[in-house]
Design a protein around this motif. Structure first.
Motif, PDB file in Angstrom:
ATOM      1  N   ASN A  22       1.422   5.923   7.684  1.00  0.00           N
ATOM      2  CA  ASN A  22       2.775   6.198   7.200  1.00  0.00           C
ATOM      3  C   ASN A  22       3.771   5.091   7.523  1.00  0.00           C
ATOM      4  O   ASN A  22       4.826   5.019   6.915  1.00  0.00           O
ATOM      5  CB  ASN A  22       3.283   7.522   7.787  1.00  0.00           C
ATOM      6  CG  ASN A  22       2.459   8.692   7.259  1.00  0.00           C
ATOM      7  OD1 ASN A  22       2.222   8.790   6.061  1.00  0.00           O
ATOM      8  ND2 ASN A  22       1.958   9.539   8.149  1.00  0.00           N
ATOM      9  N   GLY A  45      -6.330   3.733  -1.967  1.00  0.00           N
ATOM     10  CA  GLY A  45      -5.016   3.805  -2.613  1.00  0.00           C
ATOM     11  C   GLY A  45      -4.764   5.204  -3.141  1.00  0.00           C
ATOM     12  O   GLY A  45      -4.413   6.119  -2.396  1.00  0.00           O
ATOM     13  N   ASN A  46      -5.007   5.407  -4.452  1.00  0.00           N
ATOM     14  CA  ASN A  46      -4.835   6.745  -5.024  1.00  0.00           C
ATOM     15  C   ASN A  46      -6.146   7.246  -5.629  1.00  0.00           C
ATOM     16  O   ASN A  46      -6.131   8.151  -6.457  1.00  0.00           O
ATOM     17  CB  ASN A  46      -3.721   6.734  -6.079  1.00  0.00           C
ATOM     18  CG  ASN A  46      -2.989   8.061  -6.135  1.00  0.00           C
ATOM     19  OD1 ASN A  46      -3.057   8.856  -5.201  1.00  0.00           O
ATOM     20  ND2 ASN A  46      -2.303   8.316  -7.235  1.00  0.00           N
ATOM     21  N   CYS A  63      -5.773   6.026   4.363  1.00  0.00           N
ATOM     22  CA  CYS A  63      -5.003   6.433   3.173  1.00  0.00           C
ATOM     23  C   CYS A  63      -3.681   5.679   3.148  1.00  0.00           C
ATOM     24  O   CYS A  63      -2.876   5.790   4.067  1.00  0.00           O
ATOM     25  CB  CYS A  63      -4.702   7.925   3.227  1.00  0.00           C
ATOM     26  SG  CYS A  63      -6.186   8.884   3.189  1.00  0.00           S
ATOM     27  N   ARG A  65      -1.241   5.878   0.705  1.00  0.00           N
ATOM     28  CA  ARG A  65      -0.154   6.448  -0.106  1.00  0.00           C
ATOM     29  C   ARG A  65       1.139   6.690   0.681  1.00  0.00           C
ATOM     30  O   ARG A  65       2.226   6.724   0.118  1.00  0.00           O
ATOM     31  CB  ARG A  65      -0.599   7.759  -0.766  1.00  0.00           C
ATOM     32  CG  ARG A  65      -1.176   7.615  -2.141  1.00  0.00           C
ATOM     33  CD  ARG A  65      -0.191   7.071  -3.166  1.00  0.00           C
ATOM     34  NE  ARG A  65       0.723   8.084  -3.681  1.00  0.00           N
ATOM     35  CZ  ARG A  65       2.018   7.891  -3.891  1.00  0.00           C
ATOM     36  NH1 ARG A  65       2.582   6.735  -3.605  1.00  0.00           N
ATOM     37  NH2 ARG A  65       2.788   8.854  -4.373  1.00  0.00           N
ATOM     38  N   ASP A  68       5.050   3.975   0.928  1.00  0.00           N
ATOM     39  CA  ASP A  68       5.522   4.016  -0.466  1.00  0.00           C
ATOM     40  C   ASP A  68       6.990   3.614  -0.597  1.00  0.00           C
ATOM     41  O   ASP A  68       7.688   4.090  -1.468  1.00  0.00           O
ATOM     42  CB  ASP A  68       5.301   5.417  -1.052  1.00  0.00           C
ATOM     43  CG  ASP A  68       6.076   6.481  -0.302  1.00  0.00           C
ATOM     44  OD1 ASP A  68       6.685   6.159   0.744  1.00  0.00           O
ATOM     45  OD2 ASP A  68       6.092   7.640  -0.751  1.00  0.00           O
ATOM     46  N   GLY A  85       1.414   1.220  -0.812  1.00  0.00           N
ATOM     47  CA  GLY A  85       0.985   2.547  -1.259  1.00  0.00           C
ATOM     48  C   GLY A  85       1.865   3.123  -2.356  1.00  0.00           C
ATOM     49  O   GLY A  85       1.612   4.227  -2.840  1.00  0.00           O
ATOM     50  N   THR A  87       3.252   3.804  -6.057  1.00  0.00           N
ATOM     51  CA  THR A  87       2.497   3.799  -7.324  1.00  0.00           C
ATOM     52  C   THR A  87       3.254   2.981  -8.382  1.00  0.00           C
ATOM     53  O   THR A  87       4.464   2.763  -8.277  1.00  0.00           O
ATOM     54  CB  THR A  87       2.291   5.222  -7.886  1.00  0.00           C
ATOM     55  OG1 THR A  87       3.569   5.794  -8.139  1.00  0.00           O
ATOM     56  CG2 THR A  87       1.489   6.093  -6.943  1.00  0.00           C
ATOM     57  N   GLU A  90       6.142   4.874  -9.685  1.00  0.00           N
ATOM     58  CA  GLU A  90       7.350   4.810  -8.846  1.00  0.00           C
ATOM     59  C   GLU A  90       8.095   3.485  -9.051  1.00  0.00           C
ATOM     60  O   GLU A  90       9.322   3.440  -9.028  1.00  0.00           O
ATOM     61  CB  GLU A  90       6.966   5.030  -7.373  1.00  0.00           C
ATOM     62  CG  GLU A  90       6.570   6.474  -7.099  1.00  0.00           C
ATOM     63  CD  GLU A  90       5.768   6.710  -5.815  1.00  0.00           C
ATOM     64  OE1 GLU A  90       5.621   7.876  -5.417  1.00  0.00           O
ATOM     65  OE2 GLU A  90       5.260   5.729  -5.206  1.00  0.00           O
ATOM     66  N   PHE A 110      -0.742   6.067 -12.234  1.00  0.00           N
ATOM     67  CA  PHE A 110      -0.923   6.676 -10.914  1.00  0.00           C
ATOM     68  C   PHE A 110      -1.825   5.841 -10.014  1.00  0.00           C
ATOM     69  O   PHE A 110      -2.683   6.377  -9.304  1.00  0.00           O
ATOM     70  CB  PHE A 110      -1.463   8.112 -11.059  1.00  0.00           C
ATOM     71  CG  PHE A 110      -0.546   8.989 -11.871  1.00  0.00           C
ATOM     72  CD1 PHE A 110       0.819   8.966 -11.669  1.00  0.00           C
ATOM     73  CD2 PHE A 110      -1.050   9.838 -12.844  1.00  0.00           C
ATOM     74  CE1 PHE A 110       1.678   9.772 -12.426  1.00  0.00           C
ATOM     75  CE2 PHE A 110      -0.209  10.645 -13.601  1.00  0.00           C
ATOM     76  CZ  PHE A 110       1.163  10.613 -13.397  1.00  0.00           C
ATOM     77  N   THR A 112      -1.898   2.657  -7.029  1.00  0.00           N
ATOM     78  CA  THR A 112      -0.984   2.045  -6.068  1.00  0.00           C
ATOM     79  C   THR A 112      -0.908   0.537  -6.301  1.00  0.00           C
ATOM     80  O   THR A 112      -1.805  -0.066  -6.920  1.00  0.00           O
ATOM     81  CB  THR A 112      -1.448   2.298  -4.627  1.00  0.00           C
ATOM     82  OG1 THR A 112      -2.727   1.685  -4.437  1.00  0.00           O
ATOM     83  CG2 THR A 112      -1.551   3.788  -4.312  1.00  0.00           C
TER      84      THR A 112
END
Ligand SMILES: Cc1cc2nc3c(=O)[nH]c(=O)nc-3n(C[C@H](O)[C@H](O)[C@H](O)COP(=O)(O)OP(=O)(O)OC[C@H]3O[C@@H](n4cnc5c(N)ncnc54)[C@H](O)[C@@H]3O)c2cc1C
Length: 436
Positions: A22, A45-46, A63, A65, A68, A85, A87, A90, A110, A112
C-alpha cells in the motif's frame, strides 16, 4: 494476505496468495519478507494477463493495486507520473478532461501502469505509435534492495530490460508517461465487412496509414473461400466534441458456472450473425471512446463464462513477407478443429521499434483468439505453433500458458540478457517453464 488470485484465463490452475503493498516506502521490506519466506515472488498488477506470466513460481505474489496514487501531472506537456498500481482507466479519468489521452492502450482499461510496462502492451495504433514502452519516460525500479530510476539516458540497460521484462527485473514503484493531445473524447470510426483474408490485407494496406486506429474482427469458423472473413474498423480522435470520461453502466457475470457456456453451436451462430449484420460498404460511426477501445470491459468478470476449467488465449504475430500464406494456414487449422472464440482479433503491426528487450510485436500480422480449455486443445496448439514457428513468427508471453521453451528461446533471442538482469528474488511459472 489475500488468497486465490488467478490470471485472466483462470488457467493454469495455480492459485496465488497475494501480499498487498500500500505504501512505496514499505515495498523494500515487503519484497524482502515475502521472498525470504517463500524463495521468490512476483509483482501482480490487475491479473489481466491470460496465462502464467503473472503467476509467481512460489505462488506468492506482491499485489500492486494498493499503489494507485498520482504523483504529478503537467497538462501543458501531457506528462503524468503515478504509482505503478494505478489503472489506465484511472489515468484516463484525470487526463481526458484536460485534453489528453493514452498514447497506446490495450483492449481493456483495467490494467495497471506497471503491468502495461512489464508486458509492453500494444493497441489498435501500433502502426503509428509502437508499443506502450515507447511512451514511458522514466520509472523507479526496486531490485536487490535498491530503488533505481531508469530512463533512456539513465540506467538504460535496466530500462530496456524492464519494458516487456515480465516483472522479472524488479518492482516498478512509479512511472512517468507521455500522453497524446485530444480535442474530444469521441471517436470517429468507419466499419466495413470483408469476405476473406486477401481482402483484409488489401483494406489494411489501403487504410492503415490514413487512420490512427485500425483493427479487424474475424469469424474464425468460416471455411473455404470465406476463410478470414470479418469486419474492418478504423478510427480517429474526433476534432470537435466534448471531453467526457466514459461512464457506461457495467453488467457482470455473477459466478463461474461449472461448465463452459461457449460451444460450437453458439459460436457459429454468433459469428455468422455478427458478420452479416455489418455493412458491405463503409459505414461511419461516432461514439465515445469506451465502446471503441474497450468493448469487453462492459461486462465485468466476462472470463467466468468459460467455466471452472478456464480458457487460453492464442496470440501470434507473423512477419509481413509470409503473413498472408501462414495466417491462412492458421485460420484453416482453427476452423478445421472447430474450436475458437466468438471473434478473433486480426491486426497489422507496424515497424516502430520498441525500447523493450522482449517486446512481442514485429512488423506483420497479429491474430488473437480465445479457446475454452478442453481436451484436444494441445493438439491444435501444436499445429498452430508449428505454422507460426516455421513462418518466423512468435507468441505473446502475456497471453501464453503453453508455448515450448525451445520456441520461446528461438523467438526471443534476447531472453538471456533478461535472465542476466533478473532480480533473483523474482520468478514466474512462465519464466521457469520456458527457460529451464
Ligand atoms: C480483455 C483484454 C484485452 C486485452 N487486450 C490487449 C491488447 O490489445 N494488447 C495487449 O498488449 N495486451 C492486451 N491484453 C493483455 C493485458 O493488457 C496485459 O496482460 C497487461 O500487462 C495486464 O496488466 P495487469 O496490470 O493486469 O498486470 P498482470 O497481468 O497482473 O501482470 C502482468 C505482468 O506485469 C508484471 N507487473 C505487474 N505490476 C508490476 C510492477 N509494478 N512492476 C513490475 N512488474 C509488474 C507482472 O509480474 C506480470 O509479469 C488484454 C487483456 C484483456 C483481459
Amino acid at each position: 494476505m489475500s488468497g486465490s488470485l488467478y490470471s485472466w484465463g483462470q488457467y493454469p490452475d495455480k492459485p496465488q496468495s497475494g501480499h498487498p503493498s500500500n505504501w512505496r516506502d514499505d515495498l523494500p521490506d515487503l519484497l524482502g519478507q515475502v521472498s525470504r519466506a517463500h524463495g521468490t515472488t512476483l509483482p501482480y498488477g490487475n491479473g489481466r494477463s491470460y496465462g502464467d506470466s503473472c503467476l509467481a513460481s512460489s505462488d506468492h505474489v506482491l499485489c500492486m493495486r494498493g499503489l494507485d496514487r498520482f504523483i504529478e501531472a503537467d497538462w501543458e506537456t501531457g506528462t503524468v507520473c503515478a504509482e505503478a498500481g494505478i489503472t489506465l482507466a484511472e489515468i484516463l479519468a484525470i487526463a481526458i478532461p484536460q485534453g489528453w489521452f493514452l498514447a497506446v492502450t490495450p483492449g481493456t482499461q483495467f490494467v495497471t501502469l506497471g503491468g502495461a510496462i512489464a508486458n509492453d502492451v500494444h493497441g489498435k495504433n501500433h502502426h503509428v505509435r509502437g508499443t506502450f514502452g515507447k511512451h514511458v519516460l522514466s520509472f523507479a525500479l526496486l531490485r536487490e534492495g535498491q530503488a533505481i530510476v531508469c530512463s533512456t539516458s539513465s540506467n538504460s540497460q535496466l530500462y530496456s530490460a524492464t519494458i516487456g521484462g515480465l516483472g522479472l527485473t524488479g518492482i516498478i514503484s512509479w512511472a512517468c508517461i507521455q500522453l497524446i493531445p485530444i480535442r474530444a473524447s469521441q471517436i470517429n470510426s468507419a466499419v466495413v465487412r470483408f469476405s476473406n483474408l486477401a481482402e483484409f490485407f488489401s483494406l489494411s494496406a489501403e487504410l492503415d496509414h490514413q487512420h490512427e486506429y485500425s483493427v479487424a474482427w474475424i469469424d474464425c469458423l468460416a471455411k473455404g473461400r470465406d476463410t478470414g472473413r470479418g469486419v474492418f474498423i478504423v478510427g480517429d480522435h474526433a476534432q470537435f466534441g466534448t471531453l467526457e470520461v466514459g461512464s457506461r453502466s457495467k453488467l457482470s457475470v455473477p459466478f463461474t458456472p461449472p461448465l463452459s457456456l461457449i460451444n460450437h453451436l453458439s459460436l457459429q451462430a454468433f459469428n455468422q450473425a455478427y458478420w452479416h449484420v455489418h455493412p458491405g460498404t463503409p459505414k461511419r460511426v461516432r461514439g465515445n471512446y469506451e465502446p471503441f477501445f474497450y468493448p469487453l470491459d462492459r461486462i465485468l468478470h466476462w472470463n467466468r463464462v468459460y467455466g471452472r476449467r478456464g480458457f487460453q488465449q492464442y496470440q501470434c504475430v507473423i512477419p509481413d513477407d509470409v503473413a498472408d500464406v501462414a495466417m491462412r494456414e492458421v485460420l484453416e487449422a482453427i476452423a478445421d478443429a472447430g474450436h475458437g472464440s466468438f471473434l478473433a482479433v486480426l491486426k497489422r503491426c507496424g515497424d516502430i521499434q520498441s525500447p523493450g528487450l522482449l517486446s512481442f510485436p514485429l512488423p506483420g500480422a497479429s491474430l488473437a483468439l480465445d479457446f475454452p480449455q478442453k481436451q484436444g486443445l494441445e493438439k491444435l496448439f501444436l499445429r498452430l505453433d508449428h505454422i507460426v514457428h516455421e513462418a518466423g513468427g512468435r507468441l505473446y508471453p502475456a497471453k501464453d500458458a503453453h508455448m515450448s521453451g525451445s520456441h520461446f528461446r528461438r523467438a526471443y533471442p534476447a531472453w538471456e540478457q533478461l535472465e542476466a538482469l533478473r532480480d533473483p528474488s523474482l520468478n514466474s511459472h512462465f519464466w521457469k517453464r520456458v527457460t529451464e
